[in-house]
Design an enzyme around this catalytic site. Structure first.
Site: not given
Ligand code: ACO
Length: 379
Positions: A223, A265, A267-268, A271, A322
Site C-alpha cells: 500500500h 515484485k 514496488m510502484g 494496482h 507511488d
C-alpha cells in the site's frame, strides 16, 4: 460447505457499501472527488479547499475557506505532549511508527475524544489535518539532529509544511508540486487503509483509533509503503547526478529485466483496481517532470523511463501513484523513510471523511470465514 469459488480472497471484486466521497473508474481511468475530476482539483484548487470538499461534499465559499484557513493555521504547532512522546521513540524507528504514535497521543488528549457527533468528528478531523505536518517535519528534523521550526501563519498548508521541515521558504514550483501530491494522495475509495478505518469505526470506536489503525495498514509496502520502496529501487540501481538520461535509462531497463527474471515484485507498479494505468499518475508525473527540470536532474527521468518501459514491455503493468511520488519527494529533500508519512498527511482527509460517512450510516463490519482446520476432536 463453502466452495473455493465463494471465497473472495483479499475481498477482490466485493462491493461492501456505498460511498459518496470518491468514485474510482478503472474503465475510464478516472477518479472523482465528490464529483470533481481529481486532475481538475489538482490544477486549480488548494489542498485546504480539497479537504473541505471531501469532508463536507461541496467546495467551500470564500467565507468558509477563510474561516477554515484561520482555524488550520491556529492549530499547527507541535503539541508538547506529542513532542515528548516522539522523543521517547528510538531515532531509527520507522517514521510511520512516529506518525501512528502521534495520532494516538493526540486522540488520548483530545477534549472531545468520546464525542462522536458529526460536529465533534469534523472538528477533530480539521485539527488532525492541521497538527500532522508538524509531526512529520519534527521527525524529519530530529533524524538530522535539528530542532523544531515553528509554523508560520502567513504561509498556506503546503508552504508551511515545507517551511517547518526544511527551515527555509520553498520555491513556488516546489510548493506547487507538493500541493499536487497532497491532492492526489487525499482519497481513493475503499483502499486497504480506508477500509481499516471504516472497520474500526464500525465498532463505534473513536476517530483517532480509526486513523491510528489506518496508518498501520498504510505502512505496508503493498500500500503506501510503496512510495519509499520505489526510492530504494532507484538507490539499488544507483543514482549518479552526472549520468545522462539515456545511460540511466539503459541501466534501469537492465535492472528491471533482471528483477522480473528473478520473479520479483517491483514496488510502484500495478494496482488492485486499475489494470490499464492509475488515473493519478499523469498529473503526478507532470509534477515530477517539473521538479526534475527545477533541480536539473535529467538522470532521474532516465531511471524513471527505463523502469517503466521495461515493465511495460515485459508484463504490461503500469505505474501507480507511488511511482512518480517517491522521486518527487526525494528531489524536494525528504529522506526516503519520510515519504509514507507524507501520504498520511494527505490521506487524513480521506480517512476522516470515510469515518464520518461510516458513522452516519453504520453497520458492524464482520465478514464470515470458511473453517478448514481439523474436525472436532477430543484430547
Ligand atoms: N511487479 C511485478 N509483478 C507484478 C506487480 C509488480 N509490482 N504487480 C502485479 N504483478 C503481477 C503479479 O506477480 C501477478 O502475476 P502472476 O499472475 O503471473 O502471478 C499479477 O501481476 C497479478 O498481481 P496481484 O498481486 O495478484 O494483483 P493484485 O491486484 O492483488 O495486486 C498490488 C495489486 C498489490 C498493488 C500489486 O500490483 C503489487 O504488489 N504492486 C506493488 C506494490 C505497490 O506498488 N503498491 C502500491 C499500490 S497503490 C497505492 O497505495 C497508492
Amino acid at each position: 460447505m463453502t466452495t473455493t469459488d465463494e471465497i473472495k480472497k483479499g475481498l477482490a471484486g466485493v462491493v461492501v457499501d456505498y460511498t459518496a466521497i470518491s468514485k474510482v473508474n478503472p474503465d475510464t481511468n478516472s477518479l472523482l472527488y465528490r464529483g470533481y475530476p481529481v486532475q481538475d482539483l489538482a490544477a486549480h484548487k488548494s489542498f485546504e479547499e480539497v479537504a473541505l470538499l471531501l469532508w463536507t461534499g461541496e467546495l467551500p465559499s470564500e467565507a468558509e475557506l477563510t474561516e477554515f484557513t484561520a482555524y488550520e493555521r491556529a492549530n499547527r504547532a507541535l503539541d508538547g505532549r506529542v513532542k515528548a512522546a516522539i522523543d521517547l521513540l528510538p531515532i531509527d524507528c520507522h517514521p510511520m511508527d512516529v506518525g501512528r504514535t502521534a495520532v494516538s497521543v493526540l486522540g488520548a488528549n483530545h477534549p472531545l475524544a468520546g464525542d462522536s457527533s458529526a460536529e465533534a468528528e469534523l472538528r477533530k478531523a480539521k485539527e488532525l489535518f492541521a497538527a500532522f505536518p508538524a509531526v512529520v517535519a519534527y521527525d524529519q528534523r530530529r533524524r538530522r539532529g535539528l530542532d523544531v521550526v515553528e509554523p508560520r501563519e502567513d504561509l498556506d498548508y503546503s508552504q508551511n509544511f515545507l517551511w517547518m521541515t526544511f527551515g527555509e521558504d520553498a520555491a513556488p514550483e516546489v510548493v506547487d508540486a507538493f500541493r499536487v501530491s497532497m491532492v492526489l494522495y487525499a482519497e481513493h475509495s475503499f483502499n486497504a487503509s480506508t477500509f481499516t478505518a471504516r472497520v474500526i469505526t464500525s465498532t463505534l470506536s473513536d476517530l483517532h483509533s480509526a486513523v491510528t489503525g489506518a496508518i498501520g495498514a498504510l505502512k505496508g509496502p503493498l500500500h503506501g509503503g510503496a512510495n519509499e520502496a520505489v526510492m530504494h529501487t532507484f538507490d539499488e540501481i544507483g543514482i549518479d547526478k552526472n549520468e545522462s538520461r539515456e545511460d540511466a535509462a539503459v541501466r534501469a531497463k537492465a535492472w528491471m529485466e533482471d528483477a522480473l527474471a528473478a520473479k520479483k515484485k517491483v514496488m510502484g507498479f500495478g494496482h488492485r483496481v486499475y489494470k490499464n494505468g492509475d488515473s493519478r499518475v499523469p498529473t503526478m508525473k507532470a509534477a515530477l517532470d517539473r521538479m526534475i527540470a527545477h533541480y536539473g536532474r535529467a538522470e532521474m527521468l532516465g531511471l524513471y523511463d527505463g523502469l517503466e518501459m521495461a515493465m511495460d514491455e515485459a508484463k504490461g503493468i503500469k505505474p501507480n501513484l507511488d511511482y512518480p511520488a517517491g522521486p518527487t519527494y526525494h528531489l524536494m529533500g525528504f529522506d526516503t523513510e519520510m515519504f509514507t508519512p507524507l501520504f498520511i498527511a494527505a490521506r487524513i482527509t480521506g480517512w476522516t471523511s470515510h469515518i464520518m460517512e461510516q458513522r452516519a450510516s453504520n453497520s458492524l463490519i464482520r465478514p464470515l470465514s470458511a473453517y478448514n482446520g481439523p474436525d472436532q476432536r477430543s484430547f
